[in-house]
Structures are given as C-alpha cells and as structure tokens.
Write an enzyme that holds these catalytic residues in place. Structure first.
Site, PDB file in Angstrom:
ATOM      1  N   SER A 159       0.841  -1.212  -0.086  1.00 10.62           N
ATOM      2  CA  SER A 159       0.037   0.071   0.072  1.00 10.62           C
ATOM      3  C   SER A 159       0.917   1.229  -0.186  1.00 10.62           C
ATOM      4  O   SER A 159       2.096   1.067  -0.169  1.00 10.62           O
ATOM      5  CB  SER A 159      -0.962   0.009   1.369  1.00 10.62           C
ATOM      6  OG  SER A 159      -0.058   0.097   2.430  1.00 10.62           O
ATOM      7  N   LYS A 160       0.226   2.495   0.116  1.00 12.21           N
ATOM      8  CA  LYS A 160       0.919   3.797  -0.004  1.00 12.21           C
ATOM      9  C   LYS A 160       1.971   3.867   0.923  1.00 12.21           C
ATOM     10  O   LYS A 160       3.253   4.404   0.558  1.00 12.21           O
ATOM     11  CB  LYS A 160      -0.084   4.778   0.325  1.00 12.21           C
ATOM     12  CG  LYS A 160      -1.196   5.027  -0.904  1.00 12.21           C
ATOM     13  CD  LYS A 160      -0.819   5.634  -2.096  1.00 12.21           C
ATOM     14  CE  LYS A 160      -1.992   5.907  -3.018  1.00 12.21           C
ATOM     15  NZ  LYS A 160      -2.730   4.326  -3.442  1.00 12.21           N
ATOM     16  N   ARG A 161       1.825   3.210   2.004  1.00  8.03           N
ATOM     17  CA  ARG A 161       2.938   3.347   3.073  1.00  8.03           C
ATOM     18  C   ARG A 161       4.190   2.688   2.922  1.00  8.03           C
ATOM     19  O   ARG A 161       5.002   2.845   3.564  1.00  8.03           O
ATOM     20  CB  ARG A 161       2.236   3.202   4.564  1.00  8.03           C
ATOM     21  CG  ARG A 161       1.985   1.677   4.743  1.00  8.03           C
ATOM     22  CD  ARG A 161       0.883   1.706   5.897  1.00  8.03           C
ATOM     23  NE  ARG A 161       0.458   0.359   5.823  1.00  8.03           N
ATOM     24  CZ  ARG A 161       0.960  -0.956   6.239  1.00  8.03           C
ATOM     25  NH1 ARG A 161       2.160  -0.616   6.799  1.00  8.03           N
ATOM     26  NH2 ARG A 161       0.430  -1.894   6.131  1.00  8.03           N
TER      27      ARG A 161
END
Length: 522
Positions: A292-294
């Site tokens: 994911s983005k993180r």
RNA sequence: GUCCCCAUCGUCUAGCGGCCUAGGACAUCGGCCUCUCACGCCGAAAACAGGGGUUCGAGUCCCCUUGGGGACGCCA
C-alpha cells in the site's frame, strides 16, 4: 509437461501421464494410446485444432488511480497467458463507481500498460456503458426465479448490521424478502434485486492456483445484483461482462477468491459456464502486509519516472510468484514461451526494491548505447535545466559504455553523465577539493606540457603518457589519476579517468586543468 | 469474531516420496582485480515454523498448533 503444487491435476485412464491444461473448460480432450499392453503410453490430443486459440483473458482495473505494482503483475500474467496460448487479451475498465472513476486514471492505466509493453486485443470495454445489459440479465434472473426484490431500506440494513456487530455476530442478509410476496412491499420503497443463492451445500472453485476450494453456501448470503437505484453491482457486472467477452480464464489477485464463489453462484443461476479461475497471491510490502501507499512507491509511473526500464520491471514482476526452475533473467520471448499457470506459487511474495534495482542494472547494461542515450536524455535535460543539443546527445552515446556499467537507473545514469556537460569552471565537490592539494596541483601543472605534446588523444595513449609520468615522478598512478579526476569532473568518483579524458577531448581537458591550477596560483 | 488462503536462507525462489549433506539469484560479509566508483572473479555465512501421524524412507502426503495474509458493502 510441468506440473506442480496442484491438487486438481487430471489423470488419464491409465493413471499417467498427468495432464493439466487450461483449455479443459472449453474443449474435449481425446486420449490416444500409443503402444499396447501395460506399457502403453497415453497422449492427449485436442479435439479441436483451434483449441489453443480459445484462451481469452482480461485485465479489469478500476480507473480510480494509476496502475500499481500489483495490478501491473495481474495484467502481465493475463497478457502472458493469452500470448502463450495464442489467445486474446482484453482490457475492461471497471468504471461503474462514478464518484471515484476518472478519465485521467483511464489514460494513466493505458499509458502504464503501453509502457510495460502489454498490448491488448480489440477496444477496451467500459463497464459503465454496459449497465443496460447488466440490468437485462438481472431481469432474466428475476423472471427465472433466481432472484427476488428486496425492499429492505439501507437504514434497516444499517440497523441490522449494527445489531449484529453489537452482539458480536457477523452480519449476513437474513433473506427477509427471499420468499415474501411482493404484495407485502412497503409503499414508496424502491427494491434492490438480490440473488436467490443456494443456502445449503458448498460452492466449489477449482482454482488453477489455489486448487480445490469449497465455501459453505451458508457463508454466502443473497448478494445484491441491482441496487435500489437500478444500477448493477460489481458482482453482476463482472459475471455478465466476462461471459459476454468470452473470457475463458480469470487471473486476478486472491482477494477475489471468495468473490469467485459468489460469482460462480451467478453463473449457475444463469446456466452459464464459469471461466477457469486463477487467484494469484497478493504482492506484499517489505513488512509482509499488503502493498500500500505506506510502503512507498507503488505506482508503475513512479518507477518509470525514476528511470527503471519496463523490461526490468516486467522481469521483476514476473519472478514475483512465478518461476521457471532457476531462471532469473527472462526475456519477454521466453516469458511468453514458458509462462503457464501451474508454475504460479501459492504464497505471497514481498516486493523487494533492491531486487528490482539489480534487474534494472542488468537490463541497462544489456541495452544498446543509442537507445539508452535516448532514454537518458530527458533526465539529463531536467538536471541541466536546459535542452541537450545534438552534439551533446552524440557525446552521451559515446559515453554510454562506461556510464551504463555504473548506474542502477536512468536517473543515476544521467546524474553520472553530468560532468560531460557542465560549463567551466567546474564546481568542485569538497572531497574533490581535498584531493587537489599543493602537491597535486604542481603535478597537474607538470603534466600539462606532456598532454599538450600527445599526438593521439585516446585512452591508450593517455594511459601510457600518464603512467610514464607517474613512474618518472616515483609516485603511484593514483596520485595523478585522482587529482586529474577531481579537476576534470569535480568529483572523486567517475568512470576510468582515461575514458573521461578521451570523451572530453584535449581542449576541454586542458582548459579544465588550467581552471584549477590557475585558481590555485593566479 | 467467522470463513478462505498461505508457510524452504534476510528477500525472490528450486524442490512434485529416495537424486537433498536442501540448489540458484538478490542482499550481506571476506578476498582478488584496481586510477576512484562500478563490473568481474573466488570464497563465507544463511532456510525446510513447531508437534504429531502415514511410509522401509517426509522439505515433499495427512492432521493439529503457531504465525502471516485475505474476504466478510445496495465499493470495485
């Protein structure tokens, strides 16, 4: 034929050889016995000669953002599978979420696929445009008694869910309207259409990757097919579109595994044959959770901008969850030739940027100089904050052999080439300035006349000349090479110094040295 | 919580009951090469999650435990 990790292999009447084949859903297989008696060997022949042409796969992204790594791999696997079997690979844009879908995302996905070299057959299908067809199918289901109108309002639904949560139960639609007569319908409530799903027994998916998966029908409630506003849900749309598009194999992330059971119920209700399913494990980030983005950059475009080569990304993605023995570096041609479902692993892989870098370095090295220089030019220009002229472009090509060995990305390649284009006098990095101490400057000054006298300005002559000089001065070559490097590139790190000198040419070299020596003792 | 899926070096993986004293690649650490950096070459360290079965024999088949992931919408 390779076969592995599958509980759903097919055994011929004699028990072997075993055969797994993607076309089992679409073709009959004729067994031919060669030889006789107990030593007979069975061979499978395909009933139809065009059996191999039957494969139809699709990639079906939602245009709610750019193409991410996971999506790219799904697209790649579908593409590879279709190309391997000389089939058809189609694109479907699942844009039914009108709030989140954007045209920019559609363009971004097209661009990313283009860049990756993943081409599709025919025109992309836009799901939203097909809602009339989805509604029509829902009506068919209603008429055949496989679906019913549900008059529960979303408020009632919300309450029901909340109650379930409060009581620690998992919520499922209880089928209130499943058998209730429509004359009980409340006034002014638009109904949703729900599938009258089987309540007992199991729905079984024979997945090409996950094997035999059985899900109790009690786990699956009567899903909504058409919302109260008449718009189709994803579950319905997918089934109808896959069917209408003639999709034979659905290869997608395994977050859809349970959905496959739901969709399979719709196929059954419709009396349609479900496609083959292959649910591939998700790609995880370094910490083992879903990418994911993180986890940093997950968009394909990011890697493109950073100067990763499409082939390198493809190779890396390919090796995430798929293997062919010990093969690591796999050309597109080999990938198409070798790719098949049985070799897809069942466990999730982590996205390791380090490994991608390694692939990229390798692919950079194997790319021809002209192509590479072309790809690098824009990176150089943006760093220089100006255009790169033809002469400089030619110099970049000439420098490629020594530059490309030292760069993991095109961006780095560009950065490393900058010394070729910087205007004089060069900015000297602090470390390089330290190399240019008094002794070094004197030596450089001494070296200049020799360089001036050199007849040929090429690597060999330069090396001969400078080596001879260092030997006469009774110093190591490094004592001359490093100051030269500092003066000519402004840095302590560069390609081999004689290559640098040859690339820069005599005039530029002497001028750069003069800049340094004169600045020191004007 | 319920259901589903998964489990070999740090990472990606090979392995399909005897070819396994578990192989390769990346990363790591030594060494060689060397004008810096890189490449290249040589070498090292590094894994079958745990427990039960089945079998003459289990990394491989079965069960349990543990750990991880995913799904549980009138999102897609």
């Amino acid at each position: 034929m390779r076969r592995k990790r599958h509980s759903s292999g097919y055994a011929d009447p004699a028990g072997q050889p075993r055969l797994r084949h993607p076309i089992r859903h679409t073709t009959t297989i004729t067994m031919i016995r060669i030889g006789s008696g107990s030593r007979a060997v069975w061979w499978a022949c395909y009933a139809a000669t065009d059996a191999f042409m039957n494969v139809v796969t699709r990639f079906a992204p939602s245009p709610t953002g750019t193409l991410h790594i996971g999506g790219a791999r799904t697209a790649l696997f579908n593409w590879l599978y279709a190309r391997h079997w000389h089939g058809t690979f189609r694109l479907r844009i699942e844009d039914t979420d009108r709030k989140r879908s954007t045209q920019e995302s559609v363009e971004a996905i097209f661009d990313a696929l283009d860049w990756l070299g993943i081409d599709w057959n025919g025109e992309p299908v836009f799901q939203f445009a097909r809602s009339a067809r989805h509604q029509e199918v829902a009506r068919t289901l209603l008429e055949s008694g496989h679906a019913y109108r549900c008059y529960m309002t979303s408020e009632e639904l919300q309450h029901s869910r909340k109650r379930a949560r409060d009581e620690g139960r998992i919520w499922r639609y209880d089928g209130t309207w499943r058998d209730r007569d429509a004359c009980n319908a409340p006034q002014g409530v638009a109904p949703a259409i729900r599938l009258k799903a089987p309540r007992e027994g199991y729905t079984v998916i024979d997945d090409h990757v996950q094997g035999h998966v059985a899900i109790a029908n009690a786990e699956l409630d009567d899903m909504v097919l058409l919302r109260a506003d008449g718009t189709p849900t994803y579950m319905l749309s997918v089934v109808v579109d896959d069917h209408d598009m003639g999709v034979t194999h659905v290869i997608r992330g395994d977050e859809h595994l349970v959905n496959a059971a739901r969709q399979s119920q719709i196929y059954q209700a419709l009396g349609w044959t479900a496609p083959g399913f292959a649910h591939i494990p998700l790609i995880h980030g370094a910490d083992g959770t879903r990418l994911s983005k993180r986890h940093g950059a997950t968009g394909v475009e990011h890697y493109r901008e950073e100067g990763y080569l499409a082939d390198a990304l493809v190779n890396h993605l390919l090796r995430l969850g798929w293997s062919h023995g010990d093969e690591e570096v796999i050309s597109r041609e080999n990938a198409v030739q070798w790719f098949d479902l049985p070799a897809i692993g069942k466990s999730p892989a982590r996205f390791d940027p380090e490994r991608l870098s390694t692939f990229n370095r390798l692919y950079i090295r194997n790319t021809d100089d002209t192509t590479l220089a072309c790809l690098t030019t824009s990176h150089v220009a943006s760093r220089l904050a100006r255009k790169v002229d033809d002469e400089e472009a030619a110099l970049l090509v000439k420098a490629m052999p020594v530059l490309k060995e030292r760069s993991k990305t095109l961006a780095e390649l560009a950065q490393n080439s900058l010394f070729l284009f910087h205007a004089r006098p060069l900015v000297i990095e602090p470390k390089a300035a330290k190399v240019l101490d008094g002794d070094a400057l004197l030596r450089l000054a001494d070296l200049v006349p020799r360089l001036n006298r050199l007849e040929a300005w090429d690597e060999t002559s330069l090396e001969l000349c400078v080596r001879a000089f260092s030997e006469e001065c009774l110093i190591s070559l490094g004592k001359v090479a490093q100051p030269l490097r500092a003066a000519l590139t402004g840095s302590t790190v560069s390609p081999p110094i004689f290559d640098v000198m040859a690339l820069l040419g005599r005039d530029e070299c002497l001028a750069r040295i003069k800049d340094i020596t004169q600045a020191a003792c004007p």
